[in-house]
Design a protein around this motif. Sequence first.
Motif, PDB file in Angstrom:
ATOM      1  N   GLU A   1       0.813  -1.210   0.000  1.00 25.85           N
ATOM      2  CA  GLU A   1       0.000   0.000   0.000  1.00 25.85           C
ATOM      3  C   GLU A   1       0.851   1.267   0.000  1.00 25.85           C
ATOM      4  O   GLU A   1       0.453   2.294  -0.540  1.00 25.85           O
ATOM      5  N   ALA A   2       2.020   1.216   0.632  1.00 29.76           N
ATOM      6  CA  ALA A   2       2.903   2.384   0.724  1.00 29.76           C
ATOM      7  C   ALA A   2       4.331   1.881   0.913  1.00 29.76           C
ATOM      8  O   ALA A   2       4.838   1.865   2.035  1.00 29.76           O
ATOM      9  N   PRO A   3       4.989   1.460  -0.182  1.00 25.87           N
ATOM     10  CA  PRO A   3       6.273   0.766  -0.031  1.00 25.87           C
ATOM     11  C   PRO A   3       7.433   1.641   0.408  1.00 25.87           C
ATOM     12  O   PRO A   3       8.425   1.123   0.930  1.00 25.87           O
ATOM     13  N   TYR A   4       7.331   2.988   0.234  1.00 29.40           N
ATOM     14  CA  TYR A   4       8.514   3.816   0.476  1.00 29.40           C
ATOM     15  C   TYR A   4       8.130   5.213   0.964  1.00 29.40           C
ATOM     16  O   TYR A   4       7.155   5.805   0.491  1.00 29.40           O
ATOM     17  N   GLN A   5       8.905   5.689   1.941  1.00 20.58           N
ATOM     18  CA  GLN A   5       8.828   7.089   2.381  1.00 20.58           C
ATOM     19  C   GLN A   5      10.230   7.674   2.311  1.00 20.58           C
ATOM     20  O   GLN A   5      11.181   7.071   2.793  1.00 20.58           O
ATOM     21  N   GLU A   6      10.342   8.852   1.742  1.00 19.00           N
ATOM     22  CA  GLU A   6      11.658   9.467   1.565  1.00 19.00           C
ATOM     23  C   GLU A   6      12.367   9.706   2.897  1.00 19.00           C
ATOM     24  O   GLU A   6      13.580   9.569   3.010  1.00 19.00           O
ATOM     25  N   GLU A   7      11.599  10.052   3.920  1.00 19.40           N
ATOM     26  CA  GLU A   7      12.173  10.234   5.261  1.00 19.40           C
ATOM     27  C   GLU A   7      11.186   9.672   6.256  1.00 19.40           C
ATOM     28  O   GLU A   7       9.998   9.974   6.199  1.00 19.40           O
ATOM     29  N   GLY A   8      11.684   8.834   7.157  1.00 15.59           N
ATOM     30  CA  GLY A   8      10.749   8.269   8.119  1.00 15.59           C
ATOM     31  C   GLY A   8      11.429   7.447   9.176  1.00 15.59           C
ATOM     32  O   GLY A   8      12.658   7.397   9.268  1.00 15.59           O
ATOM     33  N   GLY A   9      10.584   6.810   9.986  1.00 16.32           N
ATOM     34  CA  GLY A   9      11.107   5.996  11.065  1.00 16.32           C
ATOM     35  C   GLY A   9      10.115   4.948  11.499  1.00 16.32           C
ATOM     36  O   GLY A   9       8.978   4.872  11.009  1.00 16.32           O
TER      37      GLY A   9
ATOM     38  N   ALA B   1      12.655 -10.967 -18.472  1.00 18.00           N
ATOM     39  CA  ALA B   1      12.044 -11.956 -17.576  1.00 18.00           C
ATOM     40  C   ALA B   1      12.546 -11.751 -16.150  1.00 18.00           C
ATOM     41  O   ALA B   1      13.674 -11.308 -15.921  1.00 18.00           O
ATOM     42  N   GLY B   2      11.699 -12.087 -15.203  1.00 15.67           N
ATOM     43  CA  GLY B   2      12.091 -12.040 -13.800  1.00 15.67           C
ATOM     44  C   GLY B   2      11.868 -10.711 -13.128  1.00 15.67           C
ATOM     45  O   GLY B   2      11.937 -10.624 -11.898  1.00 15.67           O
ATOM     46  N   TRP B   3      11.610  -9.673 -13.915  1.00 16.28           N
ATOM     47  CA  TRP B   3      11.519  -8.343 -13.319  1.00 16.28           C
ATOM     48  C   TRP B   3      10.372  -8.245 -12.304  1.00 16.28           C
ATOM     49  O   TRP B   3      10.494  -7.594 -11.273  1.00 16.28           O
ATOM     50  N   GLN B   4       9.280  -8.911 -12.575  1.00 21.40           N
ATOM     51  CA  GLN B   4       8.164  -8.955 -11.630  1.00 21.40           C
ATOM     52  C   GLN B   4       8.215 -10.202 -10.753  1.00 21.40           C
ATOM     53  O   GLN B   4       7.894 -10.149  -9.559  1.00 21.40           O
ATOM     54  N   GLU B   5       8.636 -11.335 -11.332  1.00 18.04           N
ATOM     55  CA  GLU B   5       8.560 -12.601 -10.601  1.00 18.04           C
ATOM     56  C   GLU B   5       9.481 -12.660  -9.389  1.00 18.04           C
ATOM     57  O   GLU B   5       9.092 -13.144  -8.324  1.00 18.04           O
ATOM     58  N   ILE B   6      10.719 -12.168  -9.529  1.00 15.56           N
ATOM     59  CA  ILE B   6      11.687 -12.336  -8.446  1.00 15.56           C
ATOM     60  C   ILE B   6      11.305 -11.532  -7.205  1.00 15.56           C
ATOM     61  O   ILE B   6      11.299 -12.078  -6.096  1.00 15.56           O
ATOM     62  N   PRO B   7      10.963 -10.242  -7.317  1.00 11.89           N
ATOM     63  CA  PRO B   7      10.507  -9.546  -6.108  1.00 11.89           C
ATOM     64  C   PRO B   7       9.216 -10.113  -5.537  1.00 11.89           C
ATOM     65  O   PRO B   7       9.007 -10.078  -4.320  1.00 11.89           O
TER      66      PRO B   7
ATOM     67  N   PRO C   1      22.547   6.712  -6.196  1.00 11.99           N
ATOM     68  CA  PRO C   1      23.172   7.569  -7.198  1.00 11.99           C
ATOM     69  C   PRO C   1      22.167   8.202  -8.152  1.00 11.99           C
ATOM     70  O   PRO C   1      22.510   9.075  -8.945  1.00 11.99           O
ATOM     71  N   THR C   2      20.926   7.725  -8.089  1.00  7.53           N
ATOM     72  CA  THR C   2      19.829   8.226  -8.915  1.00  7.53           C
ATOM     73  C   THR C   2      18.606   8.333  -8.017  1.00  7.53           C
ATOM     74  O   THR C   2      18.607   7.833  -6.882  1.00  7.53           O
ATOM     75  N   PRO C   3      17.520   8.977  -8.465  1.00  3.30           N
ATOM     76  CA  PRO C   3      16.328   9.086  -7.612  1.00  3.30           C
ATOM     77  C   PRO C   3      15.840   7.717  -7.125  1.00  3.30           C
ATOM     78  O   PRO C   3      15.805   6.751  -7.887  1.00  3.30           O
ATOM     79  N   PHE C   4      15.471   7.649  -5.852  1.00  2.00           N
ATOM     80  CA  PHE C   4      14.975   6.432  -5.201  1.00  2.00           C
ATOM     81  C   PHE C   4      13.516   6.704  -4.859  1.00  2.00           C
ATOM     82  O   PHE C   4      13.206   7.635  -4.112  1.00  2.00           O
ATOM     83  N   THR C   5      12.597   5.896  -5.405  1.00  3.71           N
ATOM     84  CA  THR C   5      11.170   6.158  -5.236  1.00  3.71           C
ATOM     85  C   THR C   5      10.407   4.889  -4.890  1.00  3.71           C
ATOM     86  O   THR C   5      10.968   3.790  -4.885  1.00  3.71           O
ATOM     87  N   GLY C   6       9.121   5.051  -4.624  1.00  2.50           N
ATOM     88  CA  GLY C   6       8.261   3.909  -4.369  1.00  2.50           C
ATOM     89  C   GLY C   6       8.015   3.058  -5.580  1.00  2.50           C
ATOM     90  O   GLY C   6       7.512   1.936  -5.474  1.00  2.50           O
ATOM     91  N   GLU C   7       8.375   3.568  -6.759  1.00  2.81           N
ATOM     92  CA  GLU C   7       8.188   2.810  -7.995  1.00  2.81           C
ATOM     93  C   GLU C   7       9.465   2.073  -8.421  1.00  2.81           C
ATOM     94  O   GLU C   7       9.391   1.022  -9.055  1.00  2.81           O
ATOM     95  N   ASN C   8      10.629   2.621  -8.078  1.00  2.00           N
ATOM     96  CA  ASN C   8      11.867   2.019  -8.603  1.00  2.00           C
ATOM     97  C   ASN C   8      12.764   1.417  -7.529  1.00  2.00           C
ATOM     98  O   ASN C   8      13.916   1.068  -7.792  1.00  2.00           O
TER      99      ASN C   8
ATOM    100  N   TYR D   1      12.993  -1.448  -6.241  1.00  2.00           N
ATOM    101  CA  TYR D   1      13.537  -2.785  -6.496  1.00  2.00           C
ATOM    102  C   TYR D   1      14.777  -2.726  -7.372  1.00  2.00           C
ATOM    103  O   TYR D   1      15.734  -3.492  -7.172  1.00  2.00           O
ATOM    104  N   GLY D   2      14.823  -1.829  -8.340  1.00  2.00           N
ATOM    105  CA  GLY D   2      16.009  -1.687  -9.164  1.00  2.00           C
ATOM    106  C   GLY D   2      17.225  -1.286  -8.340  1.00  2.00           C
ATOM    107  O   GLY D   2      18.339  -1.774  -8.573  1.00  2.00           O
TER     108      GLY D   2
END
Length: 441
Positions: free
Chosen positions: A15-23, A337-343, A381-388, A390-391
Amino acid sequence: MLIIGNGRLLTLDPEAPYQEEGGVVIEGDQIVAIGPTRKLQETYPEAEFLDAGGRIIMPGMTNTHMHLYSTFARGMALKDPPPTNFLEILERLWWRLDKALTLEDVYYSALLPLIECIKCGTTTILDHHASPRAVRGSLEAIARAVEEVGVRTCLAYEVSDRDGPEIARKGIEENVEAIKKYRNREGLLSATFGLHASFTLSDETLALCREAAEELGCGFHIHVAEGIQDVEDALERSGKRVVERLADKGILGPRTIAAHCVHVTEREIGILRDTGTMVVHNPESNMGNAVGCAPVGEMLAAGVIVGLGTDGYTCDMFESLKVANVLRKFVSGDPSAGWQEIPTMAFTNNTRILQAFYPRPLGRLIPGAYADIILVDYEPPTPFTGENWYGHLLFGFHGGRVNTTIIGGKILMHNRELLHLDEAAIAARARKLAQKVWERF
């Protein structure tokens, strides 16, 4: 009460995989709240504070098929000719090693990989044990190691007929005692009913195991169609393939883990789905033993719950994740292949599998979940978001980046330093024991 804050919060909550700042707020052994650090400090002013220093705050990694007892094989030379197939690997290595183990060996061979789990951020494992000449008390020896080290562990003894009916009976009893003692209770330990594999289990022994498990209301943890020899044996015994035989004998079901499932057909995949049986993929082990690659894409597409384990090859689940990813691409010939299956296997299905063995959620930073948390040194080294996210995790994380490991609300490692164990002393004793094991081997 403890607040871990000032970090990038990777909850792995769909529902909310990532917050830029939190605890995360911990009370006892569970998470009671998550959110922005300042708000948590205002809400819980009496709590201690652990500054994550901008590190990734995330759930501990989980391993749903592990063999702690394999520790003393590391560095050991075989005097026989090199094995040429899976059965020879079992006969020349693992079935000789497990016979050489004493209860003290079992204890120390569990301590060291459990410590490795802490150091690489793996906070929960489902273990699968064998020590035919030290069956009674073996799961209790592992339980002692678990309590001392602090890694969440589900116990199982692999029942087999390969050492005779008396050893098989002892294995059944060892499972029953552990299940009665540890299953469905709070704490680090749980237990299920271990079986080796179809090709080392007679119909009579399977019936005894099924009867015992039915009385306990539990399922099984068993190797399934790992090597082609398992399939050949099942066909010779029953005229049916492995999954078909196990289904007929009442072994499969929603509380059963079928590890590997390398050599399964479309019909068998349907049986796994229809029985609700859970599967665990072990990519490094399958590659190392040259048994093939499980059809994980087909199983997931059919609706089978497929998780991710290591089969004792490593304690580092970040490593297993990477290997699973490249193996899926290599076998399929499809670079996407695997991009969705492995996570899905590592973070969705492992969490679902663990629900069968523990009363509260694992693998999520959500209120009510066990406080099994790691801090990872990673500056994106690049933007880290709730969408990316896993990369970043796939290509940027590894066990050596884990800075802090917390299990059940207890800080076990901080700034890469174990806080409660003398690893050097434990390893020194293990080396002495391993030398004796090699001599008996």
